[in-house]
Write a protein that holds these residues in place. Sequence first.
Motif, PDB file in Angstrom:
ATOM      1  N   ASP A   1     -87.935  35.547 -87.994  1.00  0.00           N
ATOM      2  CA  ASP A   1     -87.198  36.769 -88.328  1.00  0.00           C
ATOM      3  C   ASP A   1     -86.500  36.564 -89.673  1.00  0.00           C
ATOM      4  OD1 ASP A   1     -85.506  38.886 -88.607  1.00  0.00           O
ATOM      5  OD2 ASP A   1     -84.485  38.634 -86.676  1.00  0.00           O
ATOM      6  N   PRO A   2     -87.061  37.139 -90.751  1.00  0.00           N
ATOM      7  CA  PRO A   2     -86.489  36.878 -92.082  1.00  0.00           C
ATOM      8  C   PRO A   2     -85.097  37.474 -92.250  1.00  0.00           C
ATOM      9  CG  PRO A   2     -88.244  38.530 -92.209  1.00  0.00           C
ATOM     10  CD  PRO A   2     -88.219  38.040 -90.795  1.00  0.00           C
ATOM     11  N   ASN A   3     -84.743  38.434 -91.409  1.00  0.00           N
ATOM     12  CA  ASN A   3     -83.434  39.088 -91.554  1.00  0.00           C
ATOM     13  C   ASN A   3     -82.342  38.447 -90.705  1.00  0.00           C
ATOM     14  OD1 ASN A   3     -84.535  41.038 -93.280  1.00  0.00           O
ATOM     15  ND2 ASN A   3     -85.341  42.127 -91.495  1.00  0.00           N
ATOM     16  N   PHE A   4     -82.682  37.334 -90.048  1.00  0.00           N
ATOM     17  CA  PHE A   4     -81.708  36.745 -89.125  1.00  0.00           C
ATOM     18  C   PHE A   4     -80.455  36.268 -89.851  1.00  0.00           C
ATOM     19  CE2 PHE A   4     -79.896  32.983 -87.000  1.00  0.00           C
ATOM     20  CZ  PHE A   4     -79.459  33.611 -85.857  1.00  0.00           C
ATOM     21  N   LYS A   5     -79.309  36.656 -89.309  1.00  0.00           N
ATOM     22  CA  LYS A   5     -78.027  36.158 -89.829  1.00  0.00           C
ATOM     23  C   LYS A   5     -77.206  35.666 -88.649  1.00  0.00           C
ATOM     24  CE  LYS A   5     -77.067  38.568 -94.138  1.00  0.00           C
ATOM     25  NZ  LYS A   5     -78.118  39.599 -94.102  1.00  0.00           N
ATOM     26  N   GLN A   6     -76.661  34.483 -88.803  1.00  0.00           N
ATOM     27  CA  GLN A   6     -75.841  33.923 -87.738  1.00  0.00           C
ATOM     28  C   GLN A   6     -74.558  34.724 -87.571  1.00  0.00           C
ATOM     29  OE1 GLN A   6     -76.195  31.423 -85.721  1.00  0.00           O
ATOM     30  NE2 GLN A   6     -74.208  30.678 -85.134  1.00  0.00           N
ATOM     31  N   VAL A   7     -74.254  35.088 -86.339  1.00  0.00           N
ATOM     32  CA  VAL A   7     -72.984  35.752 -86.039  1.00  0.00           C
ATOM     33  C   VAL A   7     -72.299  34.915 -84.960  1.00  0.00           C
ATOM     34  CG1 VAL A   7     -71.886  37.910 -85.327  1.00  0.00           C
ATOM     35  CG2 VAL A   7     -74.183  37.956 -86.337  1.00  0.00           C
ATOM     36  N   PRO A   8     -71.420  33.972 -85.358  1.00  0.00           N
ATOM     37  CA  PRO A   8     -70.765  33.184 -84.300  1.00  0.00           C
ATOM     38  C   PRO A   8     -70.094  34.117 -83.288  1.00  0.00           C
ATOM     39  CG  PRO A   8     -70.266  32.286 -86.457  1.00  0.00           C
ATOM     40  CD  PRO A   8     -70.944  33.609 -86.687  1.00  0.00           C
ATOM     41  N   GLY A   9     -70.343  33.891 -82.036  1.00  0.00           N
ATOM     42  CA  GLY A   9     -69.777  34.763 -81.018  1.00  0.00           C
ATOM     43  C   GLY A   9     -70.737  35.860 -80.602  1.00  0.00           C
ATOM     44  N   GLY A  10     -71.781  36.099 -81.416  1.00  0.00           N
ATOM     45  CA  GLY A  10     -72.803  37.070 -81.024  1.00  0.00           C
ATOM     46  C   GLY A  10     -73.454  36.620 -79.725  1.00  0.00           C
ATOM     47  N   ILE A  11     -74.037  37.549 -79.023  1.00  0.00           N
ATOM     48  CA  ILE A  11     -74.475  37.203 -77.674  1.00  0.00           C
ATOM     49  C   ILE A  11     -75.935  36.749 -77.627  1.00  0.00           C
ATOM     50  CG2 ILE A  11     -74.776  38.075 -75.325  1.00  0.00           C
ATOM     51  CD1 ILE A  11     -72.261  39.837 -76.010  1.00  0.00           C
ATOM     52  N   ILE A  12     -76.831  37.475 -78.269  1.00  0.00           N
ATOM     53  CA  ILE A  12     -78.228  37.040 -78.288  1.00  0.00           C
ATOM     54  C   ILE A  12     -78.585  36.727 -79.736  1.00  0.00           C
ATOM     55  CG2 ILE A  12     -80.616  37.664 -77.780  1.00  0.00           C
ATOM     56  CD1 ILE A  12     -79.191  37.733 -75.216  1.00  0.00           C
ATOM     57  N   GLN A  13     -78.905  35.459 -80.026  1.00  0.00           N
ATOM     58  CA  GLN A  13     -79.223  35.061 -81.395  1.00  0.00           C
ATOM     59  C   GLN A  13     -80.438  34.165 -81.345  1.00  0.00           C
ATOM     60  OE1 GLN A  13     -75.882  34.492 -83.912  1.00  0.00           O
ATOM     61  NE2 GLN A  13     -74.541  34.152 -82.190  1.00  0.00           N
ATOM     62  N   THR A  14     -81.574  34.708 -81.725  1.00  0.00           N
ATOM     63  CA  THR A  14     -82.792  33.941 -81.535  1.00  0.00           C
ATOM     64  C   THR A  14     -83.377  33.463 -82.848  1.00  0.00           C
ATOM     65  OG1 THR A  14     -84.240  35.847 -81.674  1.00  0.00           O
ATOM     66  CG2 THR A  14     -83.292  35.358 -79.519  1.00  0.00           C
ATOM     67  N   GLY A  15     -83.222  34.248 -83.932  1.00  0.00           N
ATOM     68  CA  GLY A  15     -83.882  33.885 -85.190  1.00  0.00           C
ATOM     69  C   GLY A  15     -85.377  34.029 -85.101  1.00  0.00           C
ATOM     70  N   SER A  16     -85.836  34.565 -83.989  1.00  0.00           N
ATOM     71  CA  SER A  16     -87.266  34.871 -83.887  1.00  0.00           C
ATOM     72  C   SER A  16     -87.383  36.298 -83.399  1.00  0.00           C
ATOM     73  CB  SER A  16     -87.984  33.885 -82.976  1.00  0.00           C
ATOM     74  OG  SER A  16     -87.683  34.138 -81.642  1.00  0.00           O
TER      75      SER A  16
END
Length: 698
Positions: free
Chosen positions: A437-452
């Motif tokens: 996922d080229p648009n992935f941005k880390q959001v600490p505290g976010g609930i679902i974060q896959t980067g894919s």
Amino acid sequence: MGRLLKCAAVLAGIAIFASLAQAAAPPRPVDGARIANADSEPGQWLSIGRTYDEQRHSPLKQITTANVKNLGLAWYADLGSVRGVEASPLMVDGVLYVTQPWNITTAYDARTGKVLWKYDPKVPVKYARIACCDIDARGLAAWKGKIIQATLDGRLIALNARTGKVIWSVQTLDEGTPWAYTVTGSPRVFDGKVLIGNAGAEAAAPGYLTAYDAETGKKAWRFHVVPPNPNTTKLTKAEEMAAKTWKGEWWKIGGGGTPWDSIVYDPVAKLVYVGTGNGGPYNQVFRSPGGGDNLFLASVVALKVENGDYVWHYQETPGDQWDYTSTQPIMLADLQIGGRLRKVAMHAPKNGFFYVIDRLTGELISAEKYAPVTWAERIDLKTGRPVENPISRYGTTPISISPGRGGAHNWHPMAYNPAAGLVYFPVTFSADIYAYDPNFKQVPGGIIQTGSHQSNMPEVRAQLRAVMPKPQNYLVAWDPVKQKEAWRVNYQRNGSGGLLSTAGNLVFQGTADTTLAAYRADTGAKVWEMPVQQVPIAAPISYMLDGVQYIAVAAGYGGGRAEMAYNTVEPDVAEYGRLLVFKLGGKAVLPKVTIANPTLEPPPRLTGSVDDVLVGGELYAKTCSGCHGDEARGGLKDLRRMSAQTHKDFQNIVIGGARKERGMLSFADVLTPAQAENIHRFLIKRINDDWIELKNAK
Ligand code: CA
């Protein structure tokens, strides 16, 4: 009260006390010796897997393959819970202890079902939105007059086993961290310490396992699955070793690895074995740019019980990027392999391989595929490492990989029958779609974060799904010595439950056909089945009182597996969970209850443009798919089967929070009413797309 009367009352009290004392000697407290010798009191179920090795095999044999046809309901209790019930009960000295969604724990008289006490820890409703995979609780621990439970919001609470009153309570999650943790696993008590992990790898939360003094709740030790920031923390030797397998500033992005379920114990070796979670974010590019094994993700790790010191690890999925947790139940056994008695740990994690590991040294003895697998060809026994399929480390082009994120086997407890020499567990042959996922941005505290990009590309999913293998769901009996399947029972639907084995040559399983079923342990022949209006996804237990053998299961459909049920229609289950207790000749009858999935009703007319629907689909994937399934197929509540009333109330529910008591919180903080309306449009489109399929499904 006059003096004489008072005197008489005291005398009567003494008499009652004396007769009670004669009738039953006060039970010995549950301690390590009692659990280690659980086979000497086969009528009890003192710990989550019955014995420390967690084989979930009952030595009771009053119920046999010949008489199981007479098994009937002895009594039942309404739990009043909605959503998944994943916990097996404990049965200690005539009392059945059960925990259910929202961590409400109840003590029942195990003979009659009379409620002795109930405890509600009042978990804040917001945790329903933080939990990745339903508001689960997987069990309880008994220890010296206490029942110990862990709550979704991270507390460990010791209750008085007789009264349900709180003895001590401690928060196990560090405060002030940005990570969205929950706790869903069952605590275990080993060597006077209570052990508990946590969940949250979907949110990239770095996992840890902590031990507390079982008498006081005082912290004893902690093991970090992901090494802490070496610039600010003095690392242990094991953490230094682990840190060499990470790249970049992994501590900023979390790493995942949360050990949310399996913790087992060898009381002779004094070793604790913990199964660790998947990498977070899923895509390794984001959490460890440049690769590396990322210890101790997706591993079985052995620790010293006294201080939590690292002893050995076996990493099942090095550098995981497919949500392949190794948190699945670990089972210990002593097996004759190649003419030698081996002390082993057996494991069927999500990644599709069945592992037999020497539990004293961590040496891999054998590993074979228990389900179709495409991410790796095989496990090289010389190196202990998987031989990966190179395309499985996905790039921007979406590809289908098996198993999918739900795993070929998830949290459902396995059982082992020593006479048959077989391990039983539910298998789902599944695939998922992964892409960078080229648009992935880390959001600490976010609930679902896959980067894919596995869930927010509906068109691509639809294309790939058309060529993906048809999912299969079955109960497998696995020979761990030969490393091959002995028999299987196929199910049409996804979501059958955990297993119990008994010395009556029986295995019991709740089925996605809303029944409890019994099979011959040696051949898999079905010998009994009873409709129970629910899918008992938890594993049943067995106990004996006054010479009567009982089978007990807490039944309620839901959990992560249900959320992953993109490929099936949800079973029609009773609206509320129930505790079900069976015995030979049982004659109790379950009253008919409301079915949670109402009669299929046509959706309102679709309004809005093609773009509105597309935008709604993207918002759905980000906001709703975690609980309601990718593409709104199945999930905790199949949104394609919303009633006409629910369609009318859509804004009230999603923005107004009208169903927050059921765990469906308001999303007003992340969605505008106009965005919610686009999600509604996407859902209406989905219902229309699937209308023929929905109508044809039972
Ligand atoms: Ca996960």
